[in-house]
Design an enzyme around this catalytic site. Sequence first.
Site, PDB file in Angstrom:
ATOM      1  N   GLU A 132       0.797  -1.247   0.000  1.00  0.00           N
ATOM      2  CA  GLU A 132       0.000   0.000   0.000  1.00  0.00           C
ATOM      3  C   GLU A 132       0.826   1.293   0.000  1.00  0.00           C
ATOM      4  OE1 GLU A 132      -2.644  -0.418   3.357  1.00  0.00           O
ATOM      5  OE2 GLU A 132      -3.771  -2.006   2.384  1.00  0.00           O
ATOM      6  N   GLU A 244      -6.509 -10.499  -0.761  1.00  0.00           N
ATOM      7  CA  GLU A 244      -7.294 -10.169   0.448  1.00  0.00           C
ATOM      8  C   GLU A 244      -8.787 -10.080   0.124  1.00  0.00           C
ATOM      9  OE1 GLU A 244      -5.681  -6.941   2.755  1.00  0.00           O
ATOM     10  OE2 GLU A 244      -3.653  -7.294   2.040  1.00  0.00           O
TER      11      GLU A 244
HETATM   12  C1  GLA Z   1      -5.072  -4.171   4.528  1.00  0.00           C
HETATM   13  C2  GLA Z   1      -3.795  -4.930   4.854  1.00  0.00           C
HETATM   14  C3  GLA Z   1      -4.071  -6.216   5.570  1.00  0.00           C
HETATM   15  C4  GLA Z   1      -5.143  -6.069   6.623  1.00  0.00           C
HETATM   16  C5  GLA Z   1      -6.386  -5.526   5.977  1.00  0.00           C
HETATM   17  C6  GLA Z   1      -7.538  -5.367   6.921  1.00  0.00           C
HETATM   18  O1  GLA Z   1      -5.633  -4.481   3.366  1.00  0.00           O
HETATM   19  O2  GLA Z   1      -3.009  -5.202   3.732  1.00  0.00           O
HETATM   20  O3  GLA Z   1      -2.883  -6.651   6.172  1.00  0.00           O
HETATM   21  O4  GLA Z   1      -4.697  -5.261   7.659  1.00  0.00           O
HETATM   22  O5  GLA Z   1      -6.076  -4.248   5.486  1.00  0.00           O
HETATM   23  O6  GLA Z   1      -7.543  -6.199   7.976  1.00  0.00           O
END
Ligand code: GLA
Length: 354
Positions: A132, A244
């Site tokens: 990120e 994710e």
């Molecule tokens: C982001 C992070 C993850 C996690 C999610 C929410 O996307 O990359 O590691 O913390 O948020 O839980």
Amino acid sequence: MNSSISLAKAYEKYFKIGAAVSPRYLETYDSLLKTHFNSLTCENQMKYAVVEPEEGKFEFEEADKVIAFAREMGVKLRAHAPVWHNQTGAWMYKDGDKPAPKELIYERIDAHTKAIAEHFNDDVYCWDVVNEATFDEDLGQVDDSVVYRNSEYYKLCGPEFLVKAFQSMDKYSPNAQLFYNDYNEFEPRKRKRIVALLKYLQENGCRLDGFGLQQHFNSMPDYDEVKRSIEEYASLGLRLHVTELDVSMMAVAGLKRRAKPGTPEYAQFVKACLHPTPEQIAMIDTIYEELFKIYRSYSDVIDCVTTWGVADDYTWLDSFGSDPNLPGVKHYPLLFDVDHNPKPCVLNMIDACL
Ligand code: GLA
């Protein structure tokens, strides 16, 4: 359809099926994980704040519980995510009372990378080296020339910290795949920023094997943009992982993006989803089926699809960013329901492979 048929087995010819999990949920999800998944990610236990809470003080116990479980399953981990602006101790950015010079930050990243690689490498097939690092529209409005998030790393080092993080991981993890990971990666403006970052890494000679598409959906997916994104990231010569995946009730409420507590959109979301109808919950199934149809059609470039959690009884979404003045909304964002039964979409997704 027999509900004990394995999702991971059905998808073997396409890609791995992964789940993010915390040690405290390993027992309750034991059977689901062992039946339906063949890749694991630690939800939080490999992050900087857990592994190196103070400089030079390493703690691996929590991650090791997940590693031991993965060994029992006979699978390896997607390791996530050392260099990130979140969940990192404030010590990283300081030199005594002063801001740390970038050379010190690079030394710290290198020492951390060496330690985690030495400890975890036998059990890891892939690292999200950096997470990120691009600017996200959620942080405000800026023009397209702004590529990077103005994190502490960025303020102290500029984009060079990305290169250093990849160089260190390449040095200590020559056999694992190295990924950059990001969210809202399906939005055209965010995609432009991410592509600029990925090209920056490539132009600087980094070994970058792939890009992780987080695929947290807080709004109805624009399926054409999902496809366009997969194509554009793959066109850089990268392997892709969905890292994710979850589908929030916000998508069902018809929001354009994640609603923040205190806004009229958030109140609208609570009103729409506090007592969801079976039809609303079924919309999440429909979204999953559409997404998996897309993922299957790009299985030449996608190697793994990971959901951020296992079953609806525990999801970060139920507690993240809720409004203390409004009742909490449950999100139902995963592939297995609160009783750990596969949702109808899972059975249809398996059928689609037969
Ligand atoms: C982001 C992070 C993850 C996690 C999610 C929410 O996307 O990359 O590691 O913390 O948020 O839980």
